[in-house]
Design a protein around this motif. Structure first.
Motif, PDB file in Angstrom:
ATOM      1  N   UNK A  82      44.567  29.773  43.132  1.00 15.32           N
ATOM      2  CA  UNK A  82      43.384  29.602  43.969  1.00 15.32           C
ATOM      3  C   UNK A  82      42.710  30.949  44.205  1.00 15.32           C
ATOM      4  N   UNK A  83      41.413  30.986  43.915  1.00 16.61           N
ATOM      5  CA  UNK A  83      40.602  32.172  44.131  1.00 16.61           C
ATOM      6  C   UNK A  83      39.562  31.811  45.183  1.00 16.61           C
ATOM      7  N   UNK A  97      43.727  32.164  54.306  1.00 14.95           N
ATOM      8  CA  UNK A  97      43.824  31.563  52.976  1.00 14.95           C
ATOM      9  C   UNK A  97      44.835  32.312  52.109  1.00 14.95           C
ATOM     10  N   UNK A  98      44.859  33.639  52.230  1.00 13.17           N
ATOM     11  CA  UNK A  98      45.848  34.426  51.487  1.00 13.17           C
ATOM     12  C   UNK A  98      47.255  34.044  51.930  1.00 13.17           C
ATOM     13  N   UNK A  99      47.425  33.873  53.233  1.00 11.66           N
ATOM     14  CA  UNK A  99      48.738  33.457  53.739  1.00 11.66           C
ATOM     15  C   UNK A  99      49.089  32.057  53.268  1.00 11.66           C
ATOM     16  N   UNK A 100      48.065  31.220  53.069  1.00  6.55           N
ATOM     17  CA  UNK A 100      48.300  29.848  52.628  1.00  6.55           C
ATOM     18  C   UNK A 100      48.673  29.771  51.145  1.00  6.55           C
ATOM     19  N   UNK A 101      48.446  30.858  50.413  1.00  2.34           N
ATOM     20  CA  UNK A 101      48.851  30.867  49.011  1.00  2.34           C
ATOM     21  C   UNK A 101      47.772  31.230  48.013  1.00  2.34           C
ATOM     22  N   UNK A 102      46.582  31.589  48.486  1.00  2.79           N
ATOM     23  CA  UNK A 102      45.523  31.996  47.563  1.00  2.79           C
ATOM     24  C   UNK A 102      45.931  33.285  46.849  1.00  2.79           C
ATOM     25  N   UNK A 103      45.485  33.430  45.613  1.00  2.00           N
ATOM     26  CA  UNK A 103      45.849  34.600  44.822  1.00  2.00           C
ATOM     27  C   UNK A 103      44.870  35.751  44.963  1.00  2.00           C
ATOM     28  N   UNK A 104      43.825  35.553  45.742  1.00  2.00           N
ATOM     29  CA  UNK A 104      42.851  36.603  45.942  1.00  2.00           C
ATOM     30  C   UNK A 104      41.540  36.021  46.408  1.00  2.00           C
ATOM     31  N   UNK A 105      40.505  36.863  46.460  1.00  2.55           N
ATOM     32  CA  UNK A 105      39.211  36.344  46.881  1.00  2.55           C
ATOM     33  C   UNK A 105      38.080  37.120  46.232  1.00  2.55           C
ATOM     34  N   UNK A 106      36.929  36.476  46.179  1.00  5.31           N
ATOM     35  CA  UNK A 106      35.713  37.084  45.671  1.00  5.31           C
ATOM     36  C   UNK A 106      34.576  36.815  46.643  1.00  5.31           C
ATOM     37  N   UNK A 107      33.629  37.745  46.715  1.00  7.04           N
ATOM     38  CA  UNK A 107      32.434  37.502  47.503  1.00  7.04           C
ATOM     39  C   UNK A 107      31.490  36.602  46.709  1.00  7.04           C
ATOM     40  N   UNK A 108      30.764  35.761  47.422  1.00  4.59           N
ATOM     41  CA  UNK A 108      29.864  34.816  46.755  1.00  4.59           C
ATOM     42  C   UNK A 108      28.712  35.505  46.036  1.00  4.59           C
ATOM     43  N   UNK A 120      39.794  35.569  35.192  1.00  6.39           N
ATOM     44  CA  UNK A 120      40.758  35.964  34.157  1.00  6.39           C
ATOM     45  C   UNK A 120      41.985  36.646  34.759  1.00  6.39           C
ATOM     46  N   UNK A 121      41.748  37.509  35.750  1.00  2.00           N
ATOM     47  CA  UNK A 121      42.859  38.218  36.399  1.00  2.00           C
ATOM     48  C   UNK A 121      43.821  37.219  37.046  1.00  2.00           C
ATOM     49  N   UNK A 122      43.268  36.291  37.810  1.00  9.23           N
ATOM     50  CA  UNK A 122      44.100  35.310  38.508  1.00  9.23           C
ATOM     51  C   UNK A 122      44.799  34.382  37.520  1.00  9.23           C
ATOM     52  N   UNK A 123      44.086  33.963  36.475  1.00  8.94           N
ATOM     53  CA  UNK A 123      44.681  33.059  35.479  1.00  8.94           C
ATOM     54  C   UNK A 123      45.848  33.713  34.750  1.00  8.94           C
ATOM     55  N   UNK A 124      45.800  35.039  34.613  1.00  7.75           N
ATOM     56  CA  UNK A 124      46.859  35.754  33.899  1.00  7.75           C
ATOM     57  C   UNK A 124      48.138  35.863  34.712  1.00  7.75           C
TER      58      UNK A 124
END
Length: 222
Positions: A82-83, A97-108, A120-124
């Motif tokens: 999850x990004x 969300x990070x505590x819930x298990x997200x792998x990172x975040x991006x600004x809209x 790509x980073x998260x998928x890897x």
């Protein structure tokens, strides 16, 4: 789409946002948007049906928000990353969300290239830990917990001294190469340490490891 493309699900309650991200990502090599959802509940159904590699998740949505949906997706499907998408980089909901298990975040407002690179980073299997942004967010909102969380304290004892040292450096935003240089060891050795840390602590990725380190007070905010 070919079999090696990264499969992406876009979750946002605004149609223009979903369509915009879909157009941007489908134009990128190696990435295919396989579906869209307008809230967290739909996202759970779509994840089960489409088996995406990466879920781009908005936080504020009706019915089921992005935090609840992230927690459910992580619990149901360890393969889906999850990004989180957010308008503000210092957003308490992002920390949740990070505590819930997200792998990172991006600004809209991320560029098409930043969006694709993030996917790509998260998928890897890596975490999207931008030292200048994510570390600041984790530092800021780890202040909400005045004392270490008991489960975190209990699991620290499972780590060796070197693994604890590596965990602290992960939380400070260092890459494997930077940690290897700092400790004067091979990068492959650091990769092994990171893998063992994640297994011992029952964590998904480096983002979760960083959050853990802050909550266990191995790293102090500031």
């Amino acid at each position: 789409m070919n079999g090696t493309d990264i499969r992406v699900l876009i979750v946002d309650d605004q149609m223009m946002v979903r369509e915009g991200f879909s157009v941007l990502l489908n134009a990128m090599p190696g990435i295919t948007v396989v579906g869209e959802a307008l809230d967290g509940r739909q996202a759970l159904d779509q994840v089960a049906a489409l088996r995406p590699d990466v879920v781009l998740m908005d936080i504020r949505m009706p019915e089921m928000n992005g935090i609840e949906a992230t927690r459910e997706i992580v619990a149901r499907d360890a393969d889906a990353k999850v990004l989180v998408l957010t308008t503000f980089d210092l957003d308490e909901y992002v920390y949740q969300a990070l505590r819930a298990g997200a792998s990172g975040f991006l600004l809209k407002d991320a560029s098409a290239r930043q969006l694709a690179d993030g996917v790509r980073v998260v998928a890897s299997g890596e975490a999207l830990l931008a030292p200048t942004v994510t570390r600041r967010l984790i530092t800021e909102f780890s202040k909400l917990a005045e004392t270490p969380r008991p489960p975190a304290l209990a699991r620290i004892g499972d780590l060796t001294e070197r693994e604890t040292e590596v965990l602290v450096l992960i939380a400070q935003g260092l890459s494997n190469a930077e940690i290897a240089s700092h400790l004067i060891v091979a990068e492959s050795t650091i990769k092994t340490h990171v893998s063992r840390i994640l297994v011992k602590l029952g964590l998904r990725d480096r983002t979760q490891a960083a959050v853990f380190a802050y909550e266990a007070r191995l790293v102090t905010p500031g």
